[in-house]
Design a protein around this motif. Structure first.
Motif, PDB file in Angstrom:
ATOM      1  N   ALA A 174       0.809  -1.228   0.000  1.00 41.17           N
ATOM      2  CA  ALA A 174       0.000   0.000   0.000  1.00 41.17           C
ATOM      3  C   ALA A 174       0.840   1.275   0.000  1.00 41.17           C
ATOM      4  CB  ALA A 174      -0.958  -0.009   1.196  1.00 41.17           C
ATOM      5  N   PRO A 175       1.996   1.310   0.687  1.00 40.19           N
ATOM      6  CA  PRO A 175       2.803   2.534   0.651  1.00 40.19           C
ATOM      7  C   PRO A 175       3.578   2.743  -0.642  1.00 40.19           C
ATOM      8  CG  PRO A 175       3.252   1.208   2.624  1.00 40.19           C
ATOM      9  CD  PRO A 175       2.536   0.340   1.642  1.00 40.19           C
ATOM     10  N   HIS A 176       3.698   1.703  -1.470  1.00 42.44           N
ATOM     11  CA  HIS A 176       4.670   1.736  -2.560  1.00 42.44           C
ATOM     12  C   HIS A 176       4.092   1.475  -3.950  1.00 42.44           C
ATOM     13  CE1 HIS A 176       7.861   1.716   0.489  1.00 42.44           C
ATOM     14  NE2 HIS A 176       7.187   0.741   1.094  1.00 42.44           N
ATOM     15  N   LEU A 177       2.952   0.786  -4.024  1.00 44.27           N
ATOM     16  CA  LEU A 177       2.411   0.362  -5.316  1.00 44.27           C
ATOM     17  C   LEU A 177       0.977   0.852  -5.481  1.00 44.27           C
ATOM     18  CD1 LEU A 177       3.391  -3.426  -5.102  1.00 44.27           C
ATOM     19  CD2 LEU A 177       4.705  -1.628  -6.229  1.00 44.27           C
ATOM     20  N   PRO A 178       0.539   1.103  -6.703  1.00 48.92           N
ATOM     21  CA  PRO A 178      -0.900   1.336  -6.920  1.00 48.92           C
ATOM     22  C   PRO A 178      -1.674   0.062  -6.569  1.00 48.92           C
ATOM     23  CG  PRO A 178       0.404   1.982  -8.856  1.00 48.92           C
ATOM     24  CD  PRO A 178       1.311   1.211  -7.954  1.00 48.92           C
ATOM     25  N   LEU A 179      -2.775   0.207  -5.840  1.00 49.78           N
ATOM     26  CA  LEU A 179      -3.591  -0.938  -5.435  1.00 49.78           C
ATOM     27  C   LEU A 179      -4.996  -0.808  -6.014  1.00 49.78           C
ATOM     28  CD1 LEU A 179      -2.845  -1.629  -1.638  1.00 49.78           C
ATOM     29  CD2 LEU A 179      -2.154  -2.982  -3.623  1.00 49.78           C
TER      30      LEU A 179
ATOM     31  N   LYS B 169       3.043   2.866   7.979  1.00 42.40           N
ATOM     32  CA  LYS B 169       4.009   2.526   6.937  1.00 42.40           C
ATOM     33  C   LYS B 169       3.785   3.349   5.669  1.00 42.40           C
ATOM     34  CE  LYS B 169       4.390  -2.284   8.537  1.00 42.40           C
ATOM     35  NZ  LYS B 169       5.711  -2.226   9.179  1.00 42.40           N
ATOM     36  N   MET B 170       2.711   4.136   5.635  1.00 42.72           N
ATOM     37  CA  MET B 170       2.362   4.899   4.431  1.00 42.72           C
ATOM     38  C   MET B 170       2.185   6.389   4.749  1.00 42.72           C
ATOM     39  SD  MET B 170      -1.384   3.060   3.944  1.00 42.72           S
ATOM     40  CE  MET B 170      -2.042   4.206   2.738  1.00 42.72           C
ATOM     41  N   CYS B 171       3.126   6.910   5.532  1.00 44.04           N
ATOM     42  CA  CYS B 171       3.186   8.333   5.891  1.00 44.04           C
ATOM     43  C   CYS B 171       2.104   8.765   6.876  1.00 44.04           C
ATOM     44  CB  CYS B 171       3.136   9.234   4.649  1.00 44.04           C
ATOM     45  SG  CYS B 171       4.580   9.092   3.589  1.00 44.04           S
ATOM     46  N   GLY B 172       1.337   7.823   7.409  1.00 40.38           N
ATOM     47  CA  GLY B 172       0.331   8.142   8.404  1.00 40.38           C
ATOM     48  C   GLY B 172       0.848   7.877   9.804  1.00 40.38           C
ATOM     49  N   PRO B 173       0.032   8.157  10.819  1.00 35.05           N
ATOM     50  CA  PRO B 173       0.457   7.944  12.211  1.00 35.05           C
ATOM     51  C   PRO B 173       0.344   6.486  12.623  1.00 35.05           C
ATOM     52  CG  PRO B 173      -1.761   8.825  12.152  1.00 35.05           C
ATOM     53  CD  PRO B 173      -1.297   8.783  10.719  1.00 35.05           C
ATOM     54  N   THR B 174       0.924   6.181  13.769  1.00 35.73           N
ATOM     55  CA  THR B 174       0.746   4.865  14.360  1.00 35.73           C
ATOM     56  C   THR B 174      -0.655   4.775  14.964  1.00 35.73           C
ATOM     57  OG1 THR B 174       1.690   5.651  16.442  1.00 35.73           O
ATOM     58  CG2 THR B 174       3.195   4.598  14.885  1.00 35.73           C
TER      59      THR B 174
ATOM     60  N   ILE C 241       1.391  12.911  -5.116  1.00 34.28           N
ATOM     61  CA  ILE C 241       2.642  12.532  -5.784  1.00 34.28           C
ATOM     62  C   ILE C 241       2.353  11.572  -6.938  1.00 34.28           C
ATOM     63  CG2 ILE C 241       4.875  11.391  -5.511  1.00 34.28           C
ATOM     64  CD1 ILE C 241       4.788  12.197  -2.548  1.00 34.28           C
ATOM     65  N   GLY C 242       1.525  10.567  -6.662  1.00 31.93           N
ATOM     66  CA  GLY C 242       1.180   9.557  -7.664  1.00 31.93           C
ATOM     67  C   GLY C 242       1.850   8.238  -7.331  1.00 31.93           C
ATOM     68  N   MET C 243       1.067   7.212  -7.036  1.00 39.27           N
ATOM     69  CA  MET C 243       1.642   5.929  -6.654  1.00 39.27           C
ATOM     70  C   MET C 243       2.456   5.311  -7.786  1.00 39.27           C
ATOM     71  SD  MET C 243       0.941   5.757  -3.538  1.00 39.27           S
ATOM     72  CE  MET C 243       1.722   4.160  -3.302  1.00 39.27           C
ATOM     73  N   ASP C 244       2.073   5.567  -9.020  1.00 40.56           N
ATOM     74  CA  ASP C 244       2.854   5.048 -10.146  1.00 40.56           C
ATOM     75  C   ASP C 244       4.233   5.707 -10.194  1.00 40.56           C
ATOM     76  OD1 ASP C 244       1.657   7.492 -10.722  1.00 40.56           O
ATOM     77  OD2 ASP C 244       1.327   7.039 -12.836  1.00 40.56           O
ATOM     78  N   LYS C 245       4.293   7.007  -9.874  1.00 40.56           N
ATOM     79  CA  LYS C 245       5.582   7.709  -9.862  1.00 40.56           C
ATOM     80  C   LYS C 245       6.441   7.246  -8.696  1.00 40.56           C
ATOM     81  CE  LYS C 245       3.849  11.887 -12.143  1.00 40.56           C
ATOM     82  NZ  LYS C 245       3.594  13.351 -12.000  1.00 40.56           N
ATOM     83  N   ILE C 246       5.815   7.028  -7.548  1.00 42.68           N
ATOM     84  CA  ILE C 246       6.555   6.515  -6.397  1.00 42.68           C
ATOM     85  C   ILE C 246       7.171   5.164  -6.732  1.00 42.68           C
ATOM     86  CG2 ILE C 246       6.238   5.544  -4.069  1.00 42.68           C
ATOM     87  CD1 ILE C 246       4.269   7.846  -3.521  1.00 42.68           C
TER      88      ILE C 246
END
Length: 417
Positions: free
Chosen positions: A210-215, A231-236, A301-306
């Motif tokens: 989820a933090p790295h790929l388009p889902l 793990k995806m820029c959010g809080p614990t 940002i765009g998950m595809d660009k990430i």
């Protein structure tokens, strides 16, 4: 923020992450432990502060202005997440404390209700403990049988073995999308199609995807999917469960209490509609709102660009690791497609010792079994070191890591002789 072609994504976003601009042990911080938890941009941090400073109130329970604003923001995050993973409805998104709780929700609300003695649950040897221990507990209670997909020679999901393991007795396939140790990207769409052919349900652990790929959960056609916000820029303290509407409706509540009810009598209760049936008590309101902000940030940002940028970083990381003869990496090579992390060993040097030396150079990596003890036993490795990247990391940081790693390996080599 507008992203240009002249600068990398990292160049354009690093100013958003205050924590990255500090020294650790007198050296500039190089944070390469992103698979454990990501750092948080100001955009997300400010949303938490805004909630507590401007409209702190409980959700769903008040008609006053602050409660209405909090409810709108909380439910707005649910809508954002549903769009982020292409769910058919926001009602298919259930907030949980983390992915572990989300998996336990499915294990207890669905597993204990539907699994019987002799039924089969297929997992893999690469699963995180969070997608293993709950099913062990359910199997002990129900008599269900756990079966495990092993690895190919390239240390990836063995699809052919999976096809040989699955039978008409299989009721569930629960598999990680991206291994937090091997970095392999599992063919979840194909796995889902095969499982459904046999009438089995499918749960996907998407913590590392989820933090790295388009889902797209509708394209994958999984029955459930879980992820953790931190793990995806959010809080614990916040994560989510996706579940197909009809399946969630058929599942009994996971926990009882306030918020998840329709009517309560002394001798029985009726339950709220989805998704609130599974969200007992006052939720993590600020955290859920901030997770929605994190989704906004990643989407902008765009998950595809990430994914494309991290592919470049990963290729460079593995090229540089290959220059150190003592280093052994695990999982597939970047040319086969993999996540932006590298788990490795360095001969007889203990990963904890490597991590300690690197920390003195300001480089933060992980060392241990990464909550995958069965996988490490399968690999015949007591533990591994792990460097994991995110879109705010740079090639220059990889250079610092590699230089420090070489020094550490040489230092221990001189000791061991």
């Amino acid at each position: 923020m507008t992203f240009t072609q002249e600068k990398t994504i990292a160049d354009q976003v690093r100013a958003d992450f205050p924590i990255l601009h500090q020294e650790v042990n007198g050296k500039p911080l190089v944070y390469l432990d992103n698979a454990a938890t990501s750092q948080k941009p100001l955009f997300v941090l400010n949303k938490i502060r805004d909630y507590y400073e401007q409209y702190n109130s409980n959700v769903h329970r008040g008609v006053h202005t602050l409660s209405a604003k909090a409810t709108d923001a909380y439910e707005g995050s649910r809508i954002k997440i549903s769009k982020f993973i292409n769910a058919a409805s926001p009602q298919e998104i259930v907030f949980a404390r983390n992915a572990s709780e989300a998996i336990n929700l499915v294990a207890y609300a669905w597993g204990l209700t539907n699994l019987q003695r002799g039924d089969e649950v297929i997992l893999t040897v690469m699963e995180h403990h969070s997608n293993l221990v709950p099913w062990q507990l359910v199997a002990q209670k129900t008599g269900a049988v756990l079966k495990f997909v092993e690895l190919t020679a390239d240390e990836e999901f063995d699809l052919e073995q999976f096809k040989s393991l699955i039978t008409d007795k299989t009721k569930l396939v629960s598999v990680v999308h991206v291994s937090n140790t091997l970095g392999c990207i599992n063919p979840v769409k194909e796995i889902s199609a095969i499982a459904h052919h046999y009438g089995a349900k499918v749960l996907i652990d998407a913590c590392q995807s989820a933090p790295h790929l388009p889902l797209d959960v509708q394209d994958i056609d999984c029955d459930w999917l879980v992820a953790s916000g931190h793990k995806m820029c959010g809080p614990t303290g916040i994560g989510f469960l996706y579940g197909k509407l009809e399946i969630l409706r058929a599942m009994p509540p996971f926990m009882g209490g306030g918020e998840m009810i329709a009517d309560v009598f002394l001798d029985h209760s009726t339950y709220a509609d989805l998704p609130h049936k599974f969200e007992a008590g006052t939720p993590a309101i600020a955290e859920a709102i901030a997770l929605g902000a994190a989704v906004d940030y990643l989407t902008n940002i765009g998950m595809d660009k990430i994914h494309a940028y991290e592919d470049q970083l990963t290729a460079y990381l593995f090229e540089q690791l290959a220059t150190i003869p003592e280093i052994k990496t695990y999982g597939p090579q970047p040319s086969k497609g993999r996540a932006a992390l590298a788990s490795f060993t360095a001969g007889d040097v203990h990963p904890h010792d490597l991590s300690t030396i690197l920390d003195q150079a300001g480089v933060a990596i992980r060392a241990g079994h990464h909550c995958t003890q069965p996988l490490h036993r399968y690999l015949k490795a007591q533990s591994t070191a792990r460097a994991s990247l995110y879109f705010y990391n740079t090639r220059e940081e990889i250079d610092v890591f590699i230089a420090s790693l070489k020094e550490a390996v040489e230092f221990f080599g001189s000791i061991f002789g």
